[in-house]
Design an enzyme around this catalytic site. Structure first.
Site, PDB file in Angstrom:
ATOM      1  CB  SER A 254     -90.518  53.849 103.877  1.00  0.00           C
ATOM      2  OG  SER A 254     -89.377  53.635 102.731  1.00  0.00           O
ATOM      3  CE  LYS A 255     -87.736  59.494 109.206  1.00  0.00           C
ATOM      4  NZ  LYS A 255     -88.413  59.311 110.443  1.00  0.00           N
TER       5      LYS A 255
END
Ligand code: GLU
Length: 487
Positions: A254-255
């Site tokens: 994820s980010k």
């Protein structure tokens, strides 16, 4: 199915960016098709209108183009199964859903959303919540009454209440679910739009998709899709589910882990070819081949479904860096010059410099293009000097030696009329020999004086050329003053 031409599809939802996981799906879908001389289709899945982001479809087109994943049919190029955008295919879904209603395999459900939840059957043993099927057996008269009241409805599929639904995934093997665990799934929502589950099956059938390739998050829903194929009497496609992609800490990528979309990686200066090559390995390996560098064309020849692993793939930025370096190193000097222009032009505003020379010193040292402005910022303005720069054990440079070297060099370089690499090199070699100093010590005094840094891309001679005579002498003189005042 074996003698049908292989057809795969990439079916992204236009949500605004191309996550690495989506791009990996697109790449494998492309490769499954192309490795078998098949067709690769692009379909936009925008049934969830609330999630649609403006401009997102263009990002999908652009990304596939940059990566060389050319599709044979798609919204912008058409094809025999057009349209390829789900919001333009609503009549197809309605028509098929009505057919199931007529055949008694689906039904109108008039329960409100709240009531569906309220009426849900809660089985703590299975931790399973589902709609209680209260509209499943409404009489024709009851249905007519609801309709004449103008009540809105959804269309649900009648799932079998007993038995097991099984299928064999080409990567994950046999998957089975108990039918009693399956909710009577909604096919058409009250706004007339199909659910993702329904649209996906109808489209895959109508578009003659032979191999459904997608992330393993869809593995557990696939039995439901198969019950739809069976209700229609349609041929079930082959399934190839792809392993999860995790960050190095073992959690879903994820980010938090850094850039995770294709666009962000490109902004950081990773080349599309390097990204594609790296993500080919996120879940696949060529059996018995230890090579890692594969062009897309080579992947098309090498790829096979047997090489796909079901264990999660770990996304490593260090590994991506390595791939990017390999791709940068093999560019022609001209290509590299062109590629770094946006990064170098900012640094060299108004300054005359030799782009080919700059490229020469950067090409073997760059990991990703966005590192370049920092690497070369000193050309625009030298970093502040500090005395430790002139205390070098290896070359035996100390500030006193620095003062002597700079004094000599400033005088001689001022008189050097031919400011070229060769003549500067000849001069510096001769100077080292005459003064009895090691070349390393002479360069060791020049490097920080020209840049304010102990490490720079390229050597002192290249810096002297790139900076030009006037700027070089200005910096050497400033460094001499610094040393005279500080040492
Ligand atoms: N629209 C789905 C997604 O973006 C596609 C899933 C599939 O390939 O079936 O995840």
């Amino acid at each position: 199915m074996s003698n049908r031409i292989v057809r795969t599809r990439f079916a992204p939802s236009p949500t605004g960016h191309m996550h690495i996981g989506n791009l990996r799906s697109a790449l494998y879908e492309y490769l499954v098709a192309k490795s078998q001389k098949g067709k690769f289709i692009l379909r936009i899945e925008d049934t969830d209108q609330e999630r649609v982001v403006e401009g997102a479809v263009e990002i999908i087109y652009r990304t596939l183009k940059s990566c060389g994943l050319t599709y044979d049919e798609g919204p912008d190029i058409g094809g025999p199964h057009a349209p390829y955008i789900q919001s333009e295919r609503r009549q197809h879904y309605l028509h098929h859903a009505e057919r199931l209603v007529e055949e008694g395999k689906a039904y109108y459900c008039f329960c409100s959303k709240d009531k569906s939840v309220l009426n849900s059957v809660d089985d703590p043993a299975d931790n399973f919540h589902s709609y209680d099927r209260s509209c499943r057996n409404l009489s024709a008269a009851e249905i007519a009454a609801h309709l004449s009241n103008g009540e809105s409805y959804v269309i649900r599929q009648k799932m079998p209440l007993t038995g097991t639904t099984k299928f064999v995934d080409e990567v994950f093997g046999e998957i089975a679910v108990e039918n009693k665990e399956l909710e009577d799934q909604v096919l058409i929502k009250s706004d007339g739009f199909p659910t993702y589950n329904f649209a996906n099956v109808v489209d895959d059938h109508e578009m003659e998709i032979t191999h459904v390739v997608r992330g393993s998050e869809y593995l557990s829903s696939t039995p439901k899709y198969n019950l739809l194929y069976e209700a229609f009497g349609w041929e079930i496609p082959n399934y190839i589910h792809l392993p999860l992609i995790l960050g190095e800490d073992g959690s879903k990528l994820s980010k938090r882990h850094g850039a995770t979309s294709f666009g962000d990686l490109v902004k950081l200066g990773y080349l599309p070819e390097a990204i594609v090559n790296y993500i080919a390995f996120l879940g696949w390996a060529p059996g018995g081949d230890t090579r890692e560098i594969f062009s897309l064309a080579e992947l098309e020849n090498t790829f096979s479904v047997e090489g796909i692993s079901k264990s999660p793939a770990i996304f490593s930025y260090a590994k991506l860096d390595w791939f990017n370096e390999q791709y940068l190193r093999v560019l022609s000097p001209d290509e590299f010059v062109e590629m770094i222009k946006p990064y170098t032009d900012d640094v060299f505003i108004d300054k005359v410099y030799d782009p080919a020379l700059l490229a020469r010193i950067l090409q073997t040292r760059t990991t990703k293009l966005s590192d370049i402005p920092d690497m070369i910022a000193f050309f625009r303005q030298a970093d502040p000097l500090h005395i430790e720069l002139y205390m070098q054990k290896r070359s035996k440079l100390n500030p006193e030696a620095g003062v002597e070297i700079l004094t000599d060099l400033i005088a001689a370089l001022t008189n050097l009329s031919d400011w070229t690499e060769n003549s500067i090199k000849d001069y510096l070699n001769a100077y080292a020999e005459d003064s009895g100093r090691k070349a390393g010590q002479v360069m060791g005094a020049l490097r920080p004086s020209l840049s304010g840094r102990s490490v720079t891309p390229g050597g002192a001679i290249e810096m002297l050329i790139i900076l030009g005579k006037e700027e070089s002498l200005k910096r050497l003189t400033a460094a001499l003053h610094f040393l005279q005042q500080t040492a």
